[in-house]
Design an enzyme around this catalytic site. Structure first.
Site, PDB file in Angstrom:
ATOM      1  N   CYS A  54      81.818  24.717  16.662  1.00 30.00           N
ATOM      2  CA  CYS A  54      82.611  23.499  16.416  1.00 30.00           C
ATOM      3  C   CYS A  54      82.075  22.684  15.243  1.00 30.00           C
ATOM      4  O   CYS A  54      82.834  21.985  14.579  1.00 30.00           O
ATOM      5  CB  CYS A  54      82.628  22.589  17.650  1.00 30.00           C
ATOM      6  SG  CYS A  54      81.835  23.220  19.095  1.00 30.00           S
ATOM      7  N   CYS A 127      83.250  18.601  17.971  1.00 32.86           N
ATOM      8  CA  CYS A 127      83.211  18.934  19.392  1.00 32.86           C
ATOM      9  C   CYS A 127      83.456  17.695  20.247  1.00 32.86           C
ATOM     10  O   CYS A 127      83.128  16.585  19.850  1.00 32.86           O
ATOM     11  CB  CYS A 127      81.873  19.573  19.751  1.00 32.86           C
ATOM     12  SG  CYS A 127      81.885  20.221  21.428  1.00 32.86           S
ATOM     13  N   GLU A 451      80.596  17.882  33.345  1.00 29.47           N
ATOM     14  CA  GLU A 451      81.845  18.617  33.537  1.00 29.47           C
ATOM     15  C   GLU A 451      81.592  19.800  34.465  1.00 29.47           C
ATOM     16  O   GLU A 451      80.516  20.385  34.458  1.00 29.47           O
ATOM     17  CB  GLU A 451      82.377  19.132  32.193  1.00 29.47           C
ATOM     18  CG  GLU A 451      82.854  18.020  31.290  1.00 29.47           C
ATOM     19  CD  GLU A 451      83.434  18.522  29.981  1.00 29.47           C
ATOM     20  OE1 GLU A 451      83.257  19.716  29.660  1.00 29.47           O
ATOM     21  OE2 GLU A 451      84.042  17.722  29.265  1.00 29.47           O
ATOM     22  N   SER A 477      86.156  19.822  32.341  1.00 27.75           N
ATOM     23  CA  SER A 477      86.410  20.257  30.979  1.00 27.75           C
ATOM     24  C   SER A 477      87.906  20.203  30.726  1.00 27.75           C
ATOM     25  O   SER A 477      88.715  20.378  31.641  1.00 27.75           O
ATOM     26  CB  SER A 477      85.912  21.689  30.814  1.00 27.75           C
ATOM     27  OG  SER A 477      86.476  22.265  29.667  1.00 27.75           O
TER      28      SER A 477
END
Length: 575
Positions: A54, A127, A451, A477
């Protein structure tokens, strides 16, 4: 080229007058000319690092931004900040660093800008948390600002199908269930992520990239192009030029980020089936401007917004596909057709959102973007819930789920942390029809509000994603699918009802009516509260996560760590 009056800009404190000769000598040491020193200084902030794909292209992209700043009469000054990448942090203690990194990114960008007296900001992020973190810094400083996304990853190909990292997480569940071999898992992991860029589905990074355009901080359609596309360089150069236009017109971040533009952003999250994490990040961005735009307000927007963009994980397509059919501008044009866009919001171009949408010639393709008048479903892909189990609210993603799948009632199976739940899922230590409860994972109690993708993906991989539900005071997520409720507030550490649940309590989740309740009377809950032993101790008794746990506020307000724009006593640009 515009002649800027340095006497009214922050950079005058480091470049103008005899007293600043020592400061200028440092600048000469870096190869700046006398002319460049006396131009506006523009911070070009990136979250570049070698942690994950990312962020890996951001350093290169920053160079095109700097060219744009120079061409438009500014002097760019590049700097970097941290990123914690969720794909790498997922499923272990490292995930506690993720949400806290959002605050660290905002804080470090603020401190760098203040310390060096930069006049404007172009921020590049790739990200999940780095996108809201960078936008929060822009709004906090209230400088002329342009955001630019690093771009999405290209989809991988496996056995003739497009795949993403979500498929790898779910393959782990299938592997645990004996449905695929070591060799098959290895073959998938090697091809799932074939380029630089953030996760390709409508997970948190792409959701917040869409938000950056919808809220007006990013140039139209700049979020869409995948990271490897050379067209990203042109967007970088244009973003550098745009920030100089904003500086010339004195259009600042809070002129762009208003309640109306935040509502536009929430609409785009809903109609694209975006990440539940937007319910955390939009309130946090609003907080920096001194605005109250809490989880309830976000969910109210979600409630009456149709879902009409068919993106993973609930749908079929990825960011590259959305870009190829016209991207966020076409999505917003569809929203405008049904009267759900505030057109008078100013954007990073200096024009209004309505003026920008007037320039868009493309129409919904009917495959990735459906016409808003004939949507996939009539209400948004993300839903807010409330009830005696979540007095401060909770959130669930329902994109791609049928109405029957949006109602679930069953006995609780309570776990004190994610690891315990993951082990139980791995060993099939749960039953069909149960509501898996994972507590002590909130912002303060975790600490860090992890998450739960490893757990939810394992359930999906076992074919149980629709046969159980899951609730937590932690997060999910953007790649999570199945009936998974996050952000339950108050969190367990604050003595919320989730802390009082016991195995067998009957929990009802109804995403159609917006209910999250447990079959206990107020008196029974009060008795359990009186007998509650208090928050669980964590292993974080010092360091950054300890500090975060002391400062962090309620989830429904965005899990923020400072008083925000309402408490300000000065404006940075005017010091």
């Amino acid at each position: 080229m515009t002649k800027f009056d340095k006497s009214i800009l922050p950079s005058r404190h480091v470049t103008e007058g005899p007293a600043r000769a020592p400061h200028r000598s440092y600048m000469y040491a870096m190869g700046l000319s006398e002319e460049e020193i006396h131009l506006p200084l523009v911070g070009v902030a990136t979250c570049w690092n070698e942690a994950a794909p990312c962020n890996i292209a951001l350093s290169r992209q920053a160079q095109s931004v700097k060219m744009g700043v120079k061409e438009a009469g500014g002097t760019p000054r590049e700097f970097t900040t941290i990123t914690v990448t969720d794909g790498i942090a997922m499923g272990h203690e490292g995930m506690r660093s993720s949400l806290a990194s959002r605050e660290a990114i905002a804080d470090t960008v603020e401190l760098t800008m203040r310390g060096h007296c930069y006049d404007a900001l172009v921020g590049l992020a790739g990200c999940d948390k780095s996108l809201p973190g960078m936008m929060m810094a822009m709004v906090r400083l209230n400088v002329p600002s342009v955001f630019i996304y690093g771009g999405s990853i290209l989809p991988g190909r496996y056995q003739g199908k497009d795949v993403t990292v979500q498929d790898v997480f779910e393959a782990v569940g299938r592997h645990q269930a004996g449905a695929n071999s070591d060799e098959e898992l290895r073959a998938l992991e090697k091809v799932a992520c074939p380029s630089a860029g953030a996760c390709g589905g409508q997970f948190t990074a792409n959701t917040m990239a869409c938000v950056s355009e919808a809220v007006g901080l990013a140039l139209p359609n700049s979020a869409g192009a995948p990271a490897p596309y050379e067209s990203r360089d042109a967007y970088g150069t244009a973003s550098g030029e745009a920030v100089m236009t904003l500086l010339e017109k004195n259009i600042r971040a809070r002129d762009v980020v208003t309640l109306k533009s935040l509502e536009n952003a929430a609409r785009v999250v809903a109609c694209t089936g975006g990440s539940t994490n937007a319910g955390l990040h939009l309130p946090a961005i609003a907080h920096e401007a001194g605005l109250e735009f809490f989880l309830d307000d976000v969910c109210q927007i979600f409630k009456d917004t149709p879902y009409f963009v068919d993106l993973k994980p609930g749908g079929q397509y990825v960011a590259k596909d959305l870009y190829e059919v016209g991207g966020v501008p076409v999505v917003m044009k569809e929203l405008r057709k049904i009267g759900l866009i505030h057109e008078d919001c100013i954007t990073a171009t200096g024009r209004t959102m309505g003026e920008e949408l007037d320039l868009i010639e493309r129409e919904a393709d009917g495959r990735v973007i459906y016409p808003a008048a004939s949507p996939i479903t009539k209400t948004g892909g993300v839903v807010g819930l409330k009830g005696n189990l979540a007095p401060q609210g909770a959130i669930v993603k329902v994109a791609g789920m049928s109405e029957e799948e949006q109602v679930f009632s069953g006995p609780a199976r309570v776990f004190e942390c994610e690891e315990d739940a993951f082990e139980a899922v791995k060993s099939r230590g749960y039953k069909e029809g149960e509501v898996i409860v994972i507590r002590n994972e909130g912002p303060a109690g975790g600490p860090g509000m992890r998450e739960m993708l490893a757990t939810t993906a394992a359930l999906s991989g076992q074919g149980m994603g629709k046969k159980v539900a899951l609730i937590t005071d932690g997060r999910f997520s953007g790649a999570t699918r199945g009936f998974c409720v996050g952000h339950v507030g108050p969190e367990s550490a604050h003595g919320g009802p989730i802390a009082l649940l016991q195995d067998g309590d009957v929990i009802t989740i109804n995403a159609i009516t917006g209910e999250l309740s447990v079959d206990l009377t107020d008196e029974e809950l009060a008795e359990r509260k009186a007998a509650w032993a208090g928050p669980r101790e964590t292993i974080y008794a010092s360091g950054a996560l300890w500090k975060y746990a002391q400062l962090v506020g309620e989830t429904y307000k965005g899990a923020v760590t400072h008083p925000g724009g309402k408490a300000e006593r000065h404006v940075y640009m005017d010091i």
